[in-house]
Design a protein around this motif. Sequence first.
Motif, mmCIF file in Angstrom:
data_model
loop_
_atom_site.group_PDB
_atom_site.id
_atom_site.type_symbol
_atom_site.label_atom_id
_atom_site.label_comp_id
_atom_site.label_asym_id
_atom_site.label_seq_id
_atom_site.Cartn_x
_atom_site.Cartn_y
_atom_site.Cartn_z
ATOM 1 N N ASN A 157 0.061 9.414 2.195
ATOM 2 C CA ASN A 157 -0.649 10.569 1.330
ATOM 3 C C ASN A 157 -0.650 10.239 -0.230
ATOM 4 N N GLY A 158 0.218 9.394 -0.649
ATOM 5 C CA GLY A 158 0.229 9.110 -2.139
ATOM 6 C C GLY A 158 -1.066 8.430 -2.528
ATOM 7 N N GLU A 159 -1.322 7.426 -1.473
ATOM 8 C CA GLU A 159 -2.472 6.635 -1.797
ATOM 9 C C GLU A 159 -3.748 7.452 -1.751
ATOM 10 N N LEU A 160 -3.801 8.305 -0.763
ATOM 11 C CA LEU A 160 -5.094 9.347 -0.701
ATOM 12 C C LEU A 160 -5.031 9.931 -1.994
ATOM 13 N N SER A 161 -4.206 10.535 -2.759
ATOM 14 C CA SER A 161 -4.109 11.215 -3.956
ATOM 15 C C SER A 161 -4.712 10.237 -5.015
ATOM 16 N N LEU A 162 -4.862 9.117 -4.874
ATOM 17 C CA LEU A 162 -5.660 8.305 -5.977
ATOM 18 C C LEU A 162 -6.906 8.637 -6.207
ATOM 19 N N TRP A 163 -7.683 9.198 -5.175
ATOM 20 C CA TRP A 163 -9.085 9.400 -5.251
ATOM 21 C C TRP A 163 -9.336 10.863 -4.949
ATOM 22 N N LEU A 164 -8.336 11.444 -4.294
ATOM 23 C CA LEU A 164 -8.626 12.924 -3.810
ATOM 24 C C LEU A 164 -7.737 13.819 -4.501
ATOM 25 N N ASP A 165 -8.170 15.200 -4.804
ATOM 26 C CA ASP A 165 -7.168 16.360 -5.080
ATOM 27 C C ASP A 165 -6.389 16.766 -4.273
ATOM 28 N N THR A 166 -5.325 15.997 -4.037
ATOM 29 C CA THR A 166 -4.079 16.291 -3.216
ATOM 30 C C THR A 166 -3.235 15.808 -3.525
ATOM 31 N N SER A 167 -2.108 16.160 -2.740
ATOM 32 C CA SER A 167 -0.706 15.374 -2.776
ATOM 33 C C SER A 167 0.067 15.286 -1.639
ATOM 34 N N ASP A 168 1.116 14.305 -1.497
ATOM 35 C CA ASP A 168 1.958 14.019 -0.359
ATOM 36 C C ASP A 168 2.587 15.646 0.066
ATOM 37 N N ALA A 169 3.001 16.513 -0.974
ATOM 38 C CA ALA A 169 3.439 17.732 -0.562
ATOM 39 C C ALA A 169 2.473 18.630 0.110
ATOM 40 N N TRP A 170 1.290 18.657 -0.388
ATOM 41 C CA TRP A 170 0.154 19.478 -0.086
ATOM 42 C C TRP A 170 -0.145 19.159 1.495
ATOM 43 N N ILE A 171 -0.331 17.750 1.747
ATOM 44 C CA ILE A 171 -0.538 17.541 3.098
ATOM 45 C C ILE A 171 0.656 17.778 4.166
ATOM 46 N N CYS A 172 1.768 17.239 3.916
ATOM 47 C CA CYS A 172 3.037 17.342 4.558
ATOM 48 C C CYS A 172 3.283 18.947 4.953
ATOM 49 N N SER A 173 3.042 19.583 3.991
ATOM 50 C CA SER A 173 3.383 21.034 4.124
ATOM 51 C C SER A 173 2.574 21.837 5.144
ATOM 52 N N ARG A 174 1.136 21.354 5.199
ATOM 53 C CA ARG A 174 0.094 22.059 5.839
ATOM 54 C C ARG A 174 0.080 21.133 7.370
ATOM 55 N N THR A 175 0.429 19.884 7.313
ATOM 56 C CA THR A 175 0.058 19.289 8.635
ATOM 57 C C THR A 175 1.090 18.428 9.277
ATOM 58 N N GLY A 176 2.184 18.048 8.472
ATOM 59 C CA GLY A 176 3.396 17.310 8.897
ATOM 60 C C GLY A 176 2.994 15.906 8.999
ATOM 61 N N ILE A 177 1.938 15.154 8.378
ATOM 62 C CA ILE A 177 1.434 13.953 8.392
ATOM 63 C C ILE A 177 1.873 13.457 6.953
ATOM 64 N N ALA A 178 2.509 12.152 7.148
ATOM 65 C CA ALA A 178 2.961 11.334 5.996
ATOM 66 C C ALA A 178 2.091 10.186 5.444
ATOM 67 N N ALA A 179 1.400 9.584 6.738
ATOM 68 C CA ALA A 179 0.853 8.458 6.655
ATOM 69 C C ALA A 179 0.004 8.070 7.946
ATOM 70 N N ARG A 180 -1.017 7.155 8.019
ATOM 71 C CA ARG A 180 -1.618 6.924 9.058
ATOM 72 C C ARG A 180 -2.146 5.663 8.902
ATOM 73 N N ARG A 181 -2.675 5.089 10.179
ATOM 74 C CA ARG A 181 -3.276 3.725 10.208
ATOM 75 C C ARG A 181 -4.622 3.727 10.075
ATOM 76 N N ILE A 182 -5.139 2.846 9.385
ATOM 77 C CA ILE A 182 -6.496 2.885 9.178
ATOM 78 C C ILE A 182 -7.203 1.447 9.558
#
Length: 337
Positions: free
Chosen positions: A23-48
């Motif tokens: 999630n922290g890496e996503l925040s490098l280009w998105l207006d988001t944060s680890d706390a925002w994503i985790c609180s709404r989805t439970g997702i911390a990371a993904r394989r791409i």
Amino acid sequence: MSAAVGIALTGSGAATPARVVTNGELSLWLDTSDAWICSRTGIAARRIAMAEDSLESLSSQAARQALERAGWRPDQVDLILLATSSPDDLFGSAPAVQAALGADNAVAFDLTAACSGFLFALITAAQYIRSGTYRRVLVVGADLLSRWVDWQDRRTCVLFGDGAGAVAMEAAPESWEGLLAMVMRTDGHRRSCLTMAHQATSQVLHDQLQVGSGGFQPIAMDGQEVYKFAVQQVPLVLTQALKQAGLTAEHLDWLLLHQANERILASVAQRLDIPAAKVLSNLKNYGNTSAATIPLMLHEAVAAQWIRPGHLIASSGFGAGLSWGAALLRWGRPEAA
């Protein structure tokens, strides 16, 4: 054609891309944060998946593991069902998996039902075994939906990851039933809630002939509607499946749902009065891998020996279509239970 037989789930496998995106890496280009994503989805990371990765390679790796754990040779496989909405080839990727495995005696084809795909494929495979048409079937669920998201849309791109999972199913004595009950549903009136729609571009061939050139839009989702649909409908189909089998939620060893959102998992478990300790989840590490979520989680639980022969598992898939379903599964061979 032989008489009806039982079904045994005898092997599992999984494969994911090496690249982890937090999630922290996503925040490098998105207006988001680890706390925002985790609180709404439970997702911390993904394989791409990277450019060199393919659905075929991940599916083949997962299927090969399932073969080995089932103790089958590739030439003993009768049927390969590949549940995917993101094939390498729109004509189908299952034949490529067949070739990669060396399963030259197997019929192989794709089945598309998005996040319900693996469960629908599992139920389809069971009918071939039950009827005596085939004895050994590999069911693979795999998706690379990261290739079809809008990476500037934080509502969707944070949700999806890539992966593959597989299960080996075989004929068993009639007294052993690996699929105790099943329910499948579709509501096409709500299909617009989750789409990856075709988008044609115009191509002029001459002054009196203009044709459409194929293409697809990125994934679009009405998250609130999909959430409401899931928490309303999934407990109902699971209850129907339990009733079919003459069982209650107290008989279950595990609840294995499509890994879409941690709040959905918790809500369904609460409505069925299933303890949190019986709810299987790896959503935190992988995100929503669509058709791969159920077999990926199943393989992790089997490999860790949480799921053991004879265990009763209630499973449900749900997603685009809108489609959803449930199955009651008994893991393993009768002699191992």
